[in-house]
Design a protein around this motif. Structure first.
Motif, PDB file in Angstrom:
ATOM      1  N   ASN A  29      -8.878 -61.914  -7.886  1.00 54.40           N
ATOM      2  CA  ASN A  29      -7.984 -61.698  -6.741  1.00 54.40           C
ATOM      3  C   ASN A  29      -8.334 -62.555  -5.529  1.00 54.40           C
ATOM      4  O   ASN A  29      -7.808 -62.326  -4.447  1.00 54.40           O
ATOM      5  CB  ASN A  29      -8.018 -60.222  -6.339  1.00 54.40           C
ATOM      6  N   ILE A  34      -4.439 -57.142  -1.446  1.00 53.49           N
ATOM      7  CA  ILE A  34      -4.122 -56.054  -2.364  1.00 53.49           C
ATOM      8  C   ILE A  34      -4.460 -54.730  -1.678  1.00 53.49           C
ATOM      9  O   ILE A  34      -5.021 -54.710  -0.585  1.00 53.49           O
ATOM     10  CB  ILE A  34      -4.893 -56.187  -3.706  1.00 53.49           C
ATOM     11  N   ILE A 118       0.201 -62.523  -1.926  1.00 55.72           N
ATOM     12  CA  ILE A 118       0.004 -61.445  -2.901  1.00 55.72           C
ATOM     13  C   ILE A 118       0.462 -61.949  -4.262  1.00 55.72           C
ATOM     14  O   ILE A 118       1.160 -62.961  -4.364  1.00 55.72           O
ATOM     15  CB  ILE A 118       0.746 -60.146  -2.508  1.00 55.72           C
ATOM     16  N   TRP A 119       0.084 -61.232  -5.300  1.00 55.86           N
ATOM     17  CA  TRP A 119       0.530 -61.566  -6.654  1.00 55.86           C
ATOM     18  C   TRP A 119       2.041 -61.371  -6.753  1.00 55.86           C
ATOM     19  O   TRP A 119       2.592 -60.458  -6.140  1.00 55.86           O
ATOM     20  CB  TRP A 119      -0.167 -60.670  -7.679  1.00 55.86           C
ATOM     21  N   ASP A 122       2.986 -57.925  -7.787  1.00 55.93           N
ATOM     22  CA  ASP A 122       2.798 -56.909  -6.746  1.00 55.93           C
ATOM     23  C   ASP A 122       4.079 -56.730  -5.935  1.00 55.93           C
ATOM     24  O   ASP A 122       4.391 -55.633  -5.486  1.00 55.93           O
ATOM     25  CB  ASP A 122       1.644 -57.277  -5.819  1.00 55.93           C
TER      26      ASP A 122
END
Length: 165
Positions: A29, A34, A118-119, A122
């Protein structure tokens, strides 16, 4: 495959407690924002892991939380595959310890979270949280291409989702 938890603590000002993962040298990450959480320890249930991880990363003891869904991450290598139990929390006691060994903690307005690094996956479950959806099953399939992890498939409750690729 391993199990983990992720929790978004929500304060009355409409903010999530976010963790900017910048402190570990080796971190899948790294550089991302997150919620707080982590891997199960031997013999832990999802709620036990949730409470322990929140306490370890924030210093707070949860008093009110809500199960929101299970996110299955599939990756190039099965060692990174995981089942992540997703929660939100609105009740806790204690003093927030901003000195987290995993990264920098910050309260971020919910409407600004999607603007952070962010991913891609997500973004999908954060939108489901914003819509107050009932508990869901979400599968996110990531593949490494040219050294970068890309979301290649998303399935919500058995239905393929369109997303920006």
């Amino acid at each position: 495959m391993y199990n983990s938890t992720l929790c978004y603590l929500e304060n009355p000002r409409g903010e999530y407690l976010m963790l900017h993962r910048v402190k570990k040298k080796v971190d899948i990450n790294k550089g991302k924002w997150i919620g707080v959480g982590g891997r199960f320890e031997e013999g832990e249930s999802p709620d036990e892991c949730l409470r322990r991880e929140v306490r370890e990363e924030t210093g707070l003891t949860l008093t009110g939380f809500r199960f929101r869904g299970v996110v299955t991450f599939l990756c190039n290598d099965s060692a990174s595959d995981q089942f992540m139990y997703l929660f939100t929390a609105t009740g806790w006691t204690g003093e927030l310890d901003m000195d987290c060994n995993e990264g920098d903690l910050a309260w971020v307005a919910k409407e600004k979270v999607l603007d952070l690094p962010i991913w891609e996956g997500d973004k999908i479950f954060l939108k489901l949280l914003a819509e107050d959806c009932p508990p869901f099953l979400l599968t996110l399939d990531y593949r490494t291409e040219c050294g970068e992890d890309r979301l290649t498939r998303a399935v919500l409750d058995g239905q393929n989702l369109p997303f920006d690729q």
